[in-house]
Design an enzyme around this catalytic site. Structure first.
Site, PDB file in Angstrom:
ATOM      1  N   ASP A 129       0.867  -1.190   0.000  1.00  0.00           N
ATOM      2  CA  ASP A 129       0.000   0.000   0.000  1.00  0.00           C
ATOM      3  C   ASP A 129       0.899   1.234   0.000  1.00  0.00           C
ATOM      4  O   ASP A 129       1.882   1.304   0.755  1.00  0.00           O
ATOM      5  CB  ASP A 129      -0.898  -0.011   1.249  1.00  0.00           C
ATOM      6  CG  ASP A 129      -1.933   1.100   1.222  1.00  0.00           C
ATOM      7  OD1 ASP A 129      -3.119   0.778   1.024  1.00  0.00           O
ATOM      8  OD2 ASP A 129      -1.536   2.283   1.388  1.00  0.00           O
ATOM      9  N   ILE A 130       0.558   2.187  -0.883  1.00  0.00           N
ATOM     10  CA  ILE A 130       1.365   3.410  -0.945  1.00  0.00           C
ATOM     11  C   ILE A 130       1.115   4.236   0.323  1.00  0.00           C
ATOM     12  O   ILE A 130      -0.041   4.402   0.750  1.00  0.00           O
ATOM     13  CB  ILE A 130       1.020   4.229  -2.204  1.00  0.00           C
ATOM     14  CG1 ILE A 130       1.277   3.376  -3.453  1.00  0.00           C
ATOM     15  CG2 ILE A 130       1.841   5.514  -2.261  1.00  0.00           C
ATOM     16  CD1 ILE A 130       0.900   4.039  -4.756  1.00  0.00           C
ATOM     17  N   ASN A 166      -1.866  12.821  -4.508  1.00  0.00           N
ATOM     18  CA  ASN A 166      -3.098  13.138  -5.243  1.00  0.00           C
ATOM     19  C   ASN A 166      -3.560  14.571  -5.005  1.00  0.00           C
ATOM     20  O   ASN A 166      -3.868  15.291  -5.951  1.00  0.00           O
ATOM     21  CB  ASN A 166      -4.221  12.205  -4.791  1.00  0.00           C
ATOM     22  CG  ASN A 166      -4.412  11.047  -5.768  1.00  0.00           C
ATOM     23  OD1 ASN A 166      -4.012  11.135  -6.913  1.00  0.00           O
ATOM     24  ND2 ASN A 166      -5.002   9.984  -5.287  1.00  0.00           N
ATOM     25  N   ASP A 204      -2.160   8.912 -10.943  1.00  0.00           N
ATOM     26  CA  ASP A 204      -2.207   7.759 -11.881  1.00  0.00           C
ATOM     27  C   ASP A 204      -0.820   7.451 -12.430  1.00  0.00           C
ATOM     28  O   ASP A 204      -0.402   6.299 -12.511  1.00  0.00           O
ATOM     29  CB  ASP A 204      -3.143   8.080 -13.055  1.00  0.00           C
ATOM     30  CG  ASP A 204      -4.607   8.056 -12.638  1.00  0.00           C
ATOM     31  OD1 ASP A 204      -4.873   7.664 -11.481  1.00  0.00           O
ATOM     32  OD2 ASP A 204      -5.469   8.434 -13.455  1.00  0.00           O
ATOM     33  N   GLU A 206      -4.790   2.144  -4.331  1.00  0.00           N
ATOM     34  CA  GLU A 206      -3.317   2.203  -4.408  1.00  0.00           C
ATOM     35  C   GLU A 206      -2.702   1.038  -3.642  1.00  0.00           C
ATOM     36  O   GLU A 206      -1.632   1.151  -3.079  1.00  0.00           O
ATOM     37  CB  GLU A 206      -2.760   3.551  -3.921  1.00  0.00           C
ATOM     38  CG  GLU A 206      -3.631   4.273  -2.915  1.00  0.00           C
ATOM     39  CD  GLU A 206      -3.581   3.638  -1.531  1.00  0.00           C
ATOM     40  OE1 GLU A 206      -4.473   2.785  -1.265  1.00  0.00           O
ATOM     41  OE2 GLU A 206      -2.688   3.972  -0.723  1.00  0.00           O
TER      42      GLU A 206
END
Ligand code: GH3
Ligand code: MG
Ligand code: MG
Length: 368
Positions: free
Chosen positions: A238-239, A246, A255, A281
């Site tokens: 997971d980021i 974002n 993206d 993500e």
């Protein structure tokens, strides 16, 4: 004979002599004529016989020759008569045999024509032109059955069969061409289908497998490990603070970063490994044959490489570079695990990694 009569006493009788001589001469001439007719008829009979071994045509000819010879040899009538009587029955038998032979052949030919006509009529073909040609051929076949001469039947039948053969061959060539065309179409459709199938399993943005493909694959891995000794491990990535990318830079940059991140991760993924976008993500990586220890090792490599990379925020070389980190939860398949249990364990490890400060790898060993 009149020469032996005495003059005077026998003189009235002498008047009959020339008459008798004339009658004798006429009789001899008639006999010669009958003999001539017989011989000619015998030649005709010989010629009439067909050269067919199975009804003993050679025997028949021998018989005719023997009778002819007896006539020529001018044997005593008794000898000739007994020879003729001996051969007469055999000649008669032969004529009977030849008649029934011809009758049988004719019947066979008619049966063959009938069979062919029916076979042609029952051919289930779609081509209209071919149907038409077959139809006219069937009609011609029927007209053959109305012929009486066996030789004519044979000749016309041979011609019809040649035409049929040509029509069937032409049809075969056409069908082969159609079959080839169809098989090409089937082949290309199979390719299309395979492509569509693959596309339904891929994530549109990053090109890795999607959640559906991951679920299927994980279930298969669990099943495999329950029926044979097959081990595998699972990474859940997971980021960290993705919102921080974002929000200020926009979703398009987000993206772009997602795509670059997966590109980076792919460098650590072997052919049999599977990377999938688990959602948003978050990514999952299935590592077949990997122990927990090896999986942790690989996770650490990935985390390090991701953190060390700079990501372009926009197109163009001078766009501001972004940094990001990821957290990874690691677990391995244990006997009796379900796919859900496995994902839950990896998720818990990931949650712990976040809880412990992010940018780290946590394995199921650290779970209480
Ligand atoms: P944490 O470290 O706790 O994971 O924080 P986070 O900000 O990464 O986590 P959170 O789950 O709160 O936010 C994830 C964000 O990822 C929210 C969502 O808008 C964004 N996101 C999910 N999918 C996409 C996507 O396809 N493109 C972009 N640009 N953003 C996405
Ligand atoms: Mg996140
Ligand atoms: Mg998340």
């Amino acid at each position: 004979m009149a020469l032996f009569f005495k003059k005077g006493k026998d003189s009235p009788r002498t008047t009959e002599a020339p008459d008798l001589a004339l009658r004798l001469k006429a009789r001899e001439e008639r006999l010669a004529l009958v003999e001539q007719i017989c011989r000619t008829l015998l030649i005709f009979m010989k010629d009439f016989s067909l050269e067919i071994a199975e009804i003993d045509a050679a025997g028949f000819r021998d018989d005719i020759d023997a009778v002819t010879q007896r006539i020529v040899a001018e044997d005593a009538p008794r000898t000739a008569a007994s020879e003729f009587a001996k051969r007469q029955r055999r000649i008669g038998d032969y004529i009977g045999r030849q008649k029934s032979y011809l009758h049988d052949r004719e019947k066979e030919l008619r049966d063959i024509i009938d069979l062919l006509s029916k076979a042609i009529a029952s051919l289930n073909v779609e081509n209209r032109l071919y149907n038409d040609s077959i139809y006219t051929q069937t009609e011609r076949m029927e007209s053959i059955t109305r012929l009486d001469d066996i030789k004519k039947i044979k000749a016309v039948l041979k011609d019809e069969i040649d035409q049929m053969r040509t029509a069937v061959r032409a049809k075969q060539v056409q069908e082969n061409r159609q079959a080839e065309l169809l098989s090409q179409q089937v082949h290309s459709l199979q390719g299309e289908l395979e492509k569509v199938k693959q596309e339904t399993l891929l994530d549109g943005l990053t090109g890795v497998y999607n959640r559906r493909a991951f679920d299927i694959h994980l279930r298969e891995c669990v099943e495999r490990s329950t029926v044979m000794s097959f081990s595998f491990s699972l990474l859940l990535l997971d980021i960290d603070d993705f919102k921080q990318i974002n929000d200020p830079h926009g979703h398009l940059t987000g993206d772009r970063v997602l795509v670059s991140l997966i590109h980076k991760c792919r460098q650590f993924i072997r052919g049999e490994d599977m990377a999938a976008r688990y959602g948003g993500e978050e990514f999952a990586i299935v590592l077949p044959g990997a122990s927990l220890r090896n999986a942790i090792k690989k996770a650490r490599h990935i985390r390090k490489a991701v953190a060390a990379t700079r990501y372009a925020s926009q197109e163009g070389e001078d766009s501001p570079a972004l940094s990001l980190t990821i957290s990874i939860g690691v677990c391995t398949m244990h006997r009796g695990d379900s796919a859900t249990a496995l994902v839950e364990r990896a998720d818990r490890a990931l949650y712990l990694a976040k809880h412990l400060g992010k940018n780290r790898v946590v394995s199921e060993k650290e779970l209480r």
